[in-house]
Design a protein around this motif. Structure first.
Motif, PDB file in Angstrom:
ATOM      1  N   GLY A   1       0.803  -1.206   0.000  1.00 46.84           N
ATOM      2  CA  GLY A   1       0.000   0.000   0.000  1.00 46.84           C
ATOM      3  C   GLY A   1       0.836   1.256   0.000  1.00 46.84           C
ATOM      4  O   GLY A   1       2.023   1.249   0.336  1.00 46.84           O
ATOM      5  N   ILE A   2       0.212   2.374  -0.372  1.00 47.54           N
ATOM      6  CA  ILE A   2       0.913   3.653  -0.414  1.00 47.54           C
ATOM      7  C   ILE A   2       1.391   4.067   0.970  1.00 47.54           C
ATOM      8  O   ILE A   2       2.496   4.607   1.129  1.00 47.54           O
ATOM      9  CB  ILE A   2      -0.011   4.738  -1.018  1.00 47.54           C
ATOM     10  CG1 ILE A   2      -0.289   4.430  -2.496  1.00 47.54           C
ATOM     11  CG2 ILE A   2       0.627   6.121  -0.883  1.00 47.54           C
ATOM     12  CD1 ILE A   2      -1.211   5.418  -3.164  1.00 47.54           C
ATOM     13  N   VAL A   3       0.563   3.812   1.993  1.00 46.96           N
ATOM     14  CA  VAL A   3       0.955   4.171   3.360  1.00 46.96           C
ATOM     15  C   VAL A   3       2.224   3.423   3.760  1.00 46.96           C
ATOM     16  O   VAL A   3       3.139   4.004   4.371  1.00 46.96           O
ATOM     17  CB  VAL A   3      -0.185   3.861   4.353  1.00 46.96           C
ATOM     18  CG1 VAL A   3       0.273   4.107   5.789  1.00 46.96           C
ATOM     19  CG2 VAL A   3      -1.407   4.708   4.045  1.00 46.96           C
ATOM     20  N   THR A   4       2.303   2.156   3.408  1.00 46.52           N
ATOM     21  CA  THR A   4       3.495   1.371   3.722  1.00 46.52           C
ATOM     22  C   THR A   4       4.723   1.948   3.031  1.00 46.52           C
ATOM     23  O   THR A   4       5.795   2.079   3.644  1.00 46.52           O
ATOM     24  CB  THR A   4       3.307  -0.094   3.280  1.00 46.52           C
ATOM     25  OG1 THR A   4       2.207  -0.659   3.989  1.00 46.52           O
ATOM     26  CG2 THR A   4       4.560  -0.907   3.564  1.00 46.52           C
TER      27      THR A   4
ATOM     28  N   ALA B   1       7.954   4.794  18.095  1.00 42.10           N
ATOM     29  CA  ALA B   1       6.663   4.112  18.263  1.00 42.10           C
ATOM     30  C   ALA B   1       6.105   3.644  16.923  1.00 42.10           C
ATOM     31  O   ALA B   1       4.889   3.534  16.754  1.00 42.10           O
ATOM     32  CB  ALA B   1       5.673   5.053  18.949  1.00 42.10           C
ATOM     33  N   ILE B   2       6.993   3.344  15.973  1.00 48.41           N
ATOM     34  CA  ILE B   2       6.551   3.022  14.621  1.00 48.41           C
ATOM     35  C   ILE B   2       5.671   1.772  14.582  1.00 48.41           C
ATOM     36  O   ILE B   2       4.733   1.683  13.774  1.00 48.41           O
ATOM     37  CB  ILE B   2       7.764   2.853  13.678  1.00 48.41           C
ATOM     38  CG1 ILE B   2       7.313   2.802  12.215  1.00 48.41           C
ATOM     39  CG2 ILE B   2       8.578   1.644  14.059  1.00 48.41           C
ATOM     40  CD1 ILE B   2       6.735   4.088  11.720  1.00 48.41           C
ATOM     41  N   ASP B   3       5.936   0.804  15.455  1.00 50.03           N
ATOM     42  CA  ASP B   3       5.136  -0.433  15.442  1.00 50.03           C
ATOM     43  C   ASP B   3       3.679  -0.165  15.804  1.00 50.03           C
ATOM     44  O   ASP B   3       2.771  -0.554  15.036  1.00 50.03           O
ATOM     45  CB  ASP B   3       5.737  -1.469  16.394  1.00 50.03           C
ATOM     46  CG  ASP B   3       4.994  -2.786  16.344  1.00 50.03           C
ATOM     47  OD1 ASP B   3       5.090  -3.486  15.325  1.00 50.03           O
ATOM     48  OD2 ASP B   3       4.313  -3.104  17.331  1.00 50.03           O
TER      49      ASP B   3
ATOM     50  N   GLU C   1       1.973   1.802  12.982  1.00 49.47           N
ATOM     51  CA  GLU C   1       1.590   0.970  11.835  1.00 49.47           C
ATOM     52  C   GLU C   1       0.348   0.159  12.129  1.00 49.47           C
ATOM     53  O   GLU C   1      -0.501  -0.019  11.264  1.00 49.47           O
ATOM     54  CB  GLU C   1       2.759   0.040  11.458  1.00 49.47           C
ATOM     55  CG  GLU C   1       3.937   0.758  10.835  1.00 49.47           C
ATOM     56  CD  GLU C   1       5.076  -0.204  10.504  1.00 49.47           C
ATOM     57  OE1 GLU C   1       5.135  -1.276  11.139  1.00 49.47           O
ATOM     58  OE2 GLU C   1       5.872   0.115   9.621  1.00 49.47           O
ATOM     59  N   GLN C   2       0.223  -0.313  13.363  1.00 51.95           N
ATOM     60  CA  GLN C   2      -0.963  -1.090  13.724  1.00 51.95           C
ATOM     61  C   GLN C   2      -2.214  -0.225  13.716  1.00 51.95           C
ATOM     62  O   GLN C   2      -3.265  -0.658  13.252  1.00 51.95           O
ATOM     63  CB  GLN C   2      -0.750  -1.724  15.109  1.00 51.95           C
ATOM     64  CG  GLN C   2       0.313  -2.798  15.139  1.00 51.95           C
ATOM     65  CD  GLN C   2       0.386  -3.494  16.484  1.00 51.95           C
ATOM     66  OE1 GLN C   2      -0.632  -3.749  17.103  1.00 51.95           O
ATOM     67  NE2 GLN C   2       1.597  -3.819  16.927  1.00 51.95           N
ATOM     68  N   VAL C   3      -2.087   1.013  14.227  1.00 48.17           N
ATOM     69  CA  VAL C   3      -3.231   1.934  14.235  1.00 48.17           C
ATOM     70  C   VAL C   3      -3.666   2.272  12.814  1.00 48.17           C
ATOM     71  O   VAL C   3      -4.867   2.365  12.507  1.00 48.17           O
ATOM     72  CB  VAL C   3      -2.881   3.216  15.014  1.00 48.17           C
ATOM     73  CG1 VAL C   3      -3.958   4.269  14.807  1.00 48.17           C
ATOM     74  CG2 VAL C   3      -2.721   2.908  16.497  1.00 48.17           C
ATOM     75  N   LEU C   4      -2.680   2.446  11.930  1.00 52.92           N
ATOM     76  CA  LEU C   4      -2.990   2.787  10.550  1.00 52.92           C
ATOM     77  C   LEU C   4      -3.407   1.569   9.724  1.00 52.92           C
ATOM     78  O   LEU C   4      -3.740   1.688   8.555  1.00 52.92           O
ATOM     79  CB  LEU C   4      -1.783   3.473   9.892  1.00 52.92           C
ATOM     80  CG  LEU C   4      -1.378   4.842  10.478  1.00 52.92           C
ATOM     81  CD1 LEU C   4      -0.110   5.351   9.814  1.00 52.92           C
ATOM     82  CD2 LEU C   4      -2.519   5.854  10.292  1.00 52.92           C
ATOM     83  N   GLY C   5      -3.312   0.403  10.330  1.00 47.19           N
ATOM     84  CA  GLY C   5      -3.738  -0.813   9.649  1.00 47.19           C
ATOM     85  C   GLY C   5      -2.810  -1.288   8.562  1.00 47.19           C
ATOM     86  O   GLY C   5      -3.232  -1.926   7.604  1.00 47.19           O
TER      87      GLY C   5
END
Length: 485
Positions: free
Chosen positions: A283-286, A474-476, A479-483
């Motif tokens: 995905g673009i977010v990734t 807090a990247i982990d 990433e979980q919050v953003l799915g």
């Protein structure tokens, strides 16, 4: 002030320039000589020549999403080429004794985090984008402004932390310190030697090299670091020919079967600038988060390295500013893009340049020497990689000591300075990352200043960078919050 800084002291009347080259690089004006610059250039090369082996090993051992691997010989050529060109450009354009090559840590991110999600071409395209975005930050003045916003005590702490970090690197590379295997069932993370004790000829070479280096430095012998590297390499070659040694690590001190090898430029230009945005399953977010990770790591690793090297060379002005900083940072950004374009991963400024500074380098002229040796390595890699890590690592220990001396300039009685400085210094070697140390120091500085009711004294750029570091650490959960995980 360390002896290296005294050597570069700003006297009331600098000696007259010898010739046009001297005037261009300000060799005499910075208290240096052509001999010191040349020795420093050699010392820097030999302490970072390991990248010619390590970078191809890291990138070559990984596979992309489609199971493709990069060719080791082509990676070696690309690594040497980028290091040669960008180191020379930094010398001429930035006039700092600051060599560049494929960044450790960054190459691991590319190999083991990015490549498994897409093709190698797409992954290297992200590296090119990262470099171009860093250049944009320099052009807008934001990257330089961030560096100027850092309080002087934190800059000194960064230098001290880097000193401990590179000393730790030297101890680990030489095998004097090693990671305790997880199967050991112990909470102790590192140990002496490979099994709690020192054993083997390679470690002996390292120990003798450390003693020789410090002995020569104490005697103020010119070329101390370089003399130690060459002497220990010769000793290692002799030992390797007489003793039965299982392994020296990445580079063995044995004369190669052939001296000259033909470079293979097959990887140059193999990148897709925006291919990652259309990669299946990504995905673009990734993609944006991956670029953000690369930028943040490169941005602050370089910042710490530039400040640390300049401080140890005695080149910071009264306000703690680095000369030609804008050009230095822009060239570093170009190096990142060049590394991606050559498929050798992001190139960045090397803290091992401190070995050259310890040898007397004060200008970009030493980069011409280092860069030329990397260019020579394109054809003579079998010969130039015979220097074992055990022979080069003592230089890192010695330079770590020299950089550590700056700790006396930090006001340890003021918690608002002492705590951020301590965390900066401690986190770098303990997490094996310059970026992590800077981030911990920034966050602590902002929090403690705020707690003491001095929030107004914090530069707005420190607020911004601290917020980015908060996301970085807090990247982990982010990433979980953003799915995206």
């Amino acid at each position: 002030m360390s002896e290296t800084k005294q050597a570069a002291g700003r006297g009331s009347a600098p000696p007259p320039s010898v010739n046009g080259v001297d005037r261009f690089f300000r060799i005499s004006a910075r208290g240096s000589t052509f001999g010191r610059e040349i020795r420093g250039g050699f010392a820097t090369f030999f302490t970072m020549a390991y990248i010619l082996v390590l970078n191809p090993l890291i990138l070559g051992s990984a596979k992309d999403k489609y199971g493709h691997s990069l060719d080791f010989v082509q990676l070696t050529t690309a690594t040497a080429l980028v290091a040669a060109v960008m180191t020379i450009i930094m010398g001429v354009g930035g006039n700092l004794p600051l060599a560049l090559a494929a960044g450790l840590g960054l190459n691991a991110v590319v190999a083991f985090q990015i490549a498994p999600l897409m093709s190698w071409d797409d992954a290297m395209g992200l590296v090119v984008l990262e470099g171009l975005l860093i250049c944009a930050l320099v052009v807008t003045g934001l990257r330089e402004a961030v560096m100027h916003a850092i309080p002087q005590p934190l800059k000194q702490a960064i230098s001290v932390g880097i000193g401990l970090f590179i000393a730790f690197i030297g101890l680990v590379d030489a095998g004097f310190v090693s990671r305790v295997p997880d199967a050991g069932g112990t909470t102790v993370p590192v140990q002496l030697g490979g099994a709690g004790t020192l054993s083997g000829w390679p470690v002996l070479v390292f120990c003798l090299g450390v003693l020789l280096t410090f002995g020569l430095l104490a005697r103020k012998v010119k070329g101390a670091i370089l003399i130690s590297i060459v002497t220990m390499t010769v000793l290692a070659i002799v030992i390797d020919s007489l003793a039965d040694i299982k392994s020296w690590g990445l580079t063995a001190p044995s004369w190669p079967d052939k001296v000259v090898d033909t470079p293979d430029f097959g990887l140059l230009g193999d990148f897709s600038l925006f291919g990652a945005f259309g990669a299946p399953g990504v995905g673009i977010v990734t993609v944006v988060l991956l670029i953000f990770t690369l930028i943040l790591s490169d941005f602050f690793d370089t910042m710490g390295t530039v400040v640390g090297i300049s401080a140890e060379a005695g080149l910071l002005d009264e306000e703690g500013k680095v000369p030609n900083l804008g050009r230095v940072l822009f060239i570093d950004g170009v190096a990142a893009a060049a590394g991606g374009a050559a498929s050798s991963s992001s190139a960045t400024s090397y803290i091992e340049s401190a070995a050259g500074v310890g040898e007397g380098s004060r200008t970009g002229f030493s980069n011409l020497v280092t860069g030329s040796l990397f260019a020579l390595a394109l054809f003579l890699t079998p010969v130039l990689t015979i220097v074992p890590l055990q022979a080069a690592a003592p230089a890192l220990i010695a330079v770590g000591f020299l950089m550590m001396t700056q700790v006396k300039n930090i006001d340890w009685d003021r918690y608002e300075i002492a705590v951020p400085a301590f965390l900066t210094i401690a986190v770098m070697p303990f997490t094996y990352s310059i970026t992590n140390g800077i981030g911990a120091g920034f966050l602590a500085y902002v929090v403690i200043k705020t707690v003491l009711g001095k929030a107004r004294e914090i530069h707005w750029l420190l607020w911004l960078t601290s917020a980015l570091f908060l996301v970085y650490f807090a990247i982990d959960p982010v990433e979980q919050v953003l799915g995206v995980k």
